[in-house]
Design a protein around this motif. Sequence first.
Motif, PDB file in Angstrom:
ATOM      1  N   LEU A 149      10.397  -2.540  -3.246  1.00 46.94           N
ATOM      2  CA  LEU A 149      11.365  -2.592  -4.346  1.00 46.94           C
ATOM      3  C   LEU A 149      10.890  -3.526  -5.454  1.00 46.94           C
ATOM      4  CD1 LEU A 149      14.712  -2.715  -2.327  1.00 46.94           C
ATOM      5  CD2 LEU A 149      13.909  -0.844  -3.771  1.00 46.94           C
ATOM      6  N   GLY A 150      10.304  -4.669  -5.054  1.00 46.89           N
ATOM      7  CA  GLY A 150       9.828  -5.621  -6.043  1.00 46.89           C
ATOM      8  C   GLY A 150       8.709  -5.074  -6.902  1.00 46.89           C
ATOM      9  N   ILE A 151       7.746  -4.411  -6.272  1.00 41.39           N
ATOM     10  CA  ILE A 151       6.617  -3.838  -7.015  1.00 41.39           C
ATOM     11  C   ILE A 151       7.079  -2.666  -7.879  1.00 41.39           C
ATOM     12  CG2 ILE A 151       4.428  -2.581  -6.766  1.00 41.39           C
ATOM     13  CD1 ILE A 151       3.859  -4.335  -4.335  1.00 41.39           C
TER      14      ILE A 151
ATOM     15  N   SER B 102       6.211 -10.813  -9.666  1.00 41.17           N
ATOM     16  CA  SER B 102       7.390 -10.000  -9.954  1.00 41.17           C
ATOM     17  C   SER B 102       8.099  -9.555  -8.685  1.00 41.17           C
ATOM     18  CB  SER B 102       6.984  -8.764 -10.777  1.00 41.17           C
ATOM     19  OG  SER B 102       6.408  -9.138 -12.015  1.00 41.17           O
ATOM     20  N   ALA B 103       7.326  -9.357  -7.619  1.00 42.11           N
ATOM     21  CA  ALA B 103       7.904  -8.869  -6.368  1.00 42.11           C
ATOM     22  C   ALA B 103       8.480  -9.988  -5.512  1.00 42.11           C
ATOM     23  CB  ALA B 103       6.839  -8.107  -5.570  1.00 42.11           C
TER      24      ALA B 103
ATOM     25  N   ILE C 169       8.668  -3.426 -11.489  1.00 42.23           N
ATOM     26  CA  ILE C 169       7.879  -3.968 -12.607  1.00 42.23           C
ATOM     27  C   ILE C 169       7.964  -3.003 -13.791  1.00 42.23           C
ATOM     28  CG2 ILE C 169       5.572  -4.624 -13.374  1.00 42.23           C
ATOM     29  CD1 ILE C 169       4.951  -5.302 -10.441  1.00 42.23           C
ATOM     30  N   PRO C 170       8.336  -3.477 -14.992  1.00 41.15           N
ATOM     31  CA  PRO C 170       8.453  -2.583 -16.162  1.00 41.15           C
ATOM     32  C   PRO C 170       7.130  -1.903 -16.495  1.00 41.15           C
ATOM     33  CG  PRO C 170       9.483  -4.718 -16.579  1.00 41.15           C
ATOM     34  CD  PRO C 170       8.718  -4.856 -15.290  1.00 41.15           C
ATOM     35  N   LYS C 171       7.232  -0.686 -16.977  1.00 41.80           N
ATOM     36  CA  LYS C 171       6.034   0.063 -17.349  1.00 41.80           C
ATOM     37  C   LYS C 171       5.294  -0.612 -18.504  1.00 41.80           C
ATOM     38  CE  LYS C 171       7.493   4.644 -15.792  1.00 41.80           C
ATOM     39  NZ  LYS C 171       7.770   6.047 -16.198  1.00 41.80           N
ATOM     40  N   ASP C 172       6.039  -1.246 -19.382  1.00 43.94           N
ATOM     41  CA  ASP C 172       5.398  -1.922 -20.522  1.00 43.94           C
ATOM     42  C   ASP C 172       4.447  -3.011 -20.044  1.00 43.94           C
ATOM     43  OD1 ASP C 172       6.812  -0.323 -22.219  1.00 43.94           O
ATOM     44  OD2 ASP C 172       8.367  -1.818 -22.662  1.00 43.94           O
TER      45      ASP C 172
ATOM     46  N   PHE D  92       0.820  -1.218   0.000  1.00 45.25           N
ATOM     47  CA  PHE D  92       0.000   0.000   0.000  1.00 45.25           C
ATOM     48  C   PHE D  92       0.854   1.268   0.000  1.00 45.25           C
ATOM     49  CE2 PHE D  92      -3.281  -2.971   1.543  1.00 45.25           C
ATOM     50  CZ  PHE D  92      -4.303  -2.627   0.667  1.00 45.25           C
ATOM     51  N   LEU D  93       2.027   1.224   0.605  1.00 44.93           N
ATOM     52  CA  LEU D  93       2.902   2.401   0.556  1.00 44.93           C
ATOM     53  C   LEU D  93       3.414   2.630  -0.856  1.00 44.93           C
ATOM     54  CD1 LEU D  93       5.052   2.100   3.823  1.00 44.93           C
ATOM     55  CD2 LEU D  93       3.172   3.667   3.367  1.00 44.93           C
ATOM     56  N   GLU D  94       3.711   1.564  -1.575  1.00 47.49           N
ATOM     57  CA  GLU D  94       4.207   1.711  -2.940  1.00 47.49           C
ATOM     58  C   GLU D  94       3.101   2.127  -3.897  1.00 47.49           C
ATOM     59  OE1 GLU D  94       6.902   2.259  -5.635  1.00 47.49           O
ATOM     60  OE2 GLU D  94       7.442   1.607  -3.613  1.00 47.49           O
ATOM     61  N   LYS D  95       1.875   1.789  -3.572  1.00 46.20           N
ATOM     62  CA  LYS D  95       0.747   2.138  -4.438  1.00 46.20           C
ATOM     63  C   LYS D  95       0.202   3.533  -4.159  1.00 46.20           C
ATOM     64  CE  LYS D  95      -0.886  -0.573  -6.885  1.00 46.20           C
ATOM     65  NZ  LYS D  95      -0.576  -0.940  -8.291  1.00 46.20           N
TER      66      LYS D  95
END
Length: 261
Positions: free
Chosen positions: A147-149, A178-179, A152-155, A88-91
């Motif tokens: 860091l894992g989230i 991915s994370a 994730i590439p923007k593509d 939630f902090l990364e989002k």
Amino acid sequence: MNNKGSSKLFKFIFEYALSIGAFILIWKIYVDATGVPEYMMPKPGAVFARLAEMMGGKEIWVHFLVTSSEIFLGFILGTLLGIIFGYFLEKSTFLKDALMPYLIFAQTAPKIALVPLFVIWFGLGLTSKLVLVVSMVFFPVMEGTMLGINAIPKDVRNLMKILNASKFQILREVEMPSALPMIFSGLKVGMVQAVIGAIVAEWISGKQGLGYVLIYASSTFDTVLLIAGIIFTIIVGIIFYELVNLMEKKFLYWHESQQVR
């Protein structure tokens, strides 16, 4: 077990045996060469005889179960909180800006100095020890999740938008897989921290557990018991760390980091 699995197990045992054997050899050479008094540095034979005696009795296993329960519960709670907060902090930029300074402040505070406060606030029982263990596991897992989230590439994100994937689908199919490598990196650090936290908490406020064994040996100047207890706690730490390694191999069997081993 196939040949590949057997070779990995043999390599694992050989590496630990070689390291331990080299350490014991250096230890023995040092004691014999310097003639250091036994109350300061006992001979390896005396320590390992005491360790075998401990492991052959029941009392050390009672302490082991107490410490293991603290490590296990604290690690699970710290992991869950770390993953939830990290996600939630990364989002949310707002939450990240608002909470990160406080989280960093709490992480940089010396944990051993906080134990007396935890004892005052939560008592001498299990709760104060769990709080310490959770606090030591939480931050590395949270950082690993973030860091894992973030990696994730923007593509990939754009592709999921084109496919009209829901937030849950993105979480399940992209973000968590991915994370996971970074999360497991945090879990490994967190497990080591959990063992340290449990031992420190018992050292200061416990009446049971491996930390209590160490403080008892220290207070009675029983150096043989102290070193034997330290070796036993190291073995416990290695076991818990390797359990996380096994989990990583199970959940990340598809990742390139597991393919090259």
